[in-house]
Design a protein around this motif. Sequence first.
Motif, PDB file in Angstrom:
ATOM      1  N   TRP A  75       0.821   5.375  -4.889  1.00 52.60           N
ATOM      2  CA  TRP A  75      -0.207   4.368  -4.630  1.00 52.60           C
ATOM      3  C   TRP A  75      -0.392   4.271  -3.121  1.00 52.60           C
ATOM      4  O   TRP A  75       0.560   4.070  -2.372  1.00 52.60           O
ATOM      5  CB  TRP A  75       0.209   3.021  -5.203  1.00 52.60           C
ATOM      6  N   SER A 113       0.808  -1.219   0.000  1.00 50.30           N
ATOM      7  CA  SER A 113       0.000   0.000   0.000  1.00 50.30           C
ATOM      8  C   SER A 113       0.844   1.273   0.000  1.00 50.30           C
ATOM      9  O   SER A 113       0.353   2.346   0.346  1.00 50.30           O
ATOM     10  CB  SER A 113      -0.939   0.008   1.209  1.00 50.30           C
ATOM     11  N   THR A 160      -5.259   2.005  -2.410  1.00 50.02           N
ATOM     12  CA  THR A 160      -6.599   2.111  -2.981  1.00 50.02           C
ATOM     13  C   THR A 160      -6.592   2.780  -4.345  1.00 50.02           C
ATOM     14  O   THR A 160      -7.265   2.351  -5.260  1.00 50.02           O
ATOM     15  CB  THR A 160      -7.518   2.926  -2.039  1.00 50.02           C
ATOM     16  N   SER A 161      -5.807   3.856  -4.479  1.00 50.41           N
ATOM     17  CA  SER A 161      -5.794   4.604  -5.741  1.00 50.41           C
ATOM     18  C   SER A 161      -4.440   5.281  -5.949  1.00 50.41           C
ATOM     19  O   SER A 161      -3.658   5.449  -5.016  1.00 50.41           O
ATOM     20  CB  SER A 161      -6.901   5.661  -5.745  1.00 50.41           C
TER      21      SER A 161
END
Length: 88
Positions: A35, A13, A38-39
Amino acid sequence: GNVLYGMSCTSASACIAVGGYSNSSGTGLTLAERWNGTSWVIQATPNPTGSTDGRLVGASCTSASACTAVGFYVSSSGTGLTLAERES
């Protein structure tokens, strides 16, 4: 166009991807995206004043918030120069 050349992750993550893009005037500018698990979020990257082209081609992170990116830029006189940017 947009292009990504390098990436570094410290976990699933926490990644940074670097490259470059061309603006509407055709000037090449540096690009970094983070990153967060999640996005992807575009990060601010400084471009040297007067540069006519610039790209980040590699990145290395020692933690989720400490990364160094390297690349190049072309000065207004046409000279290619090295570029290093650090986030910490």
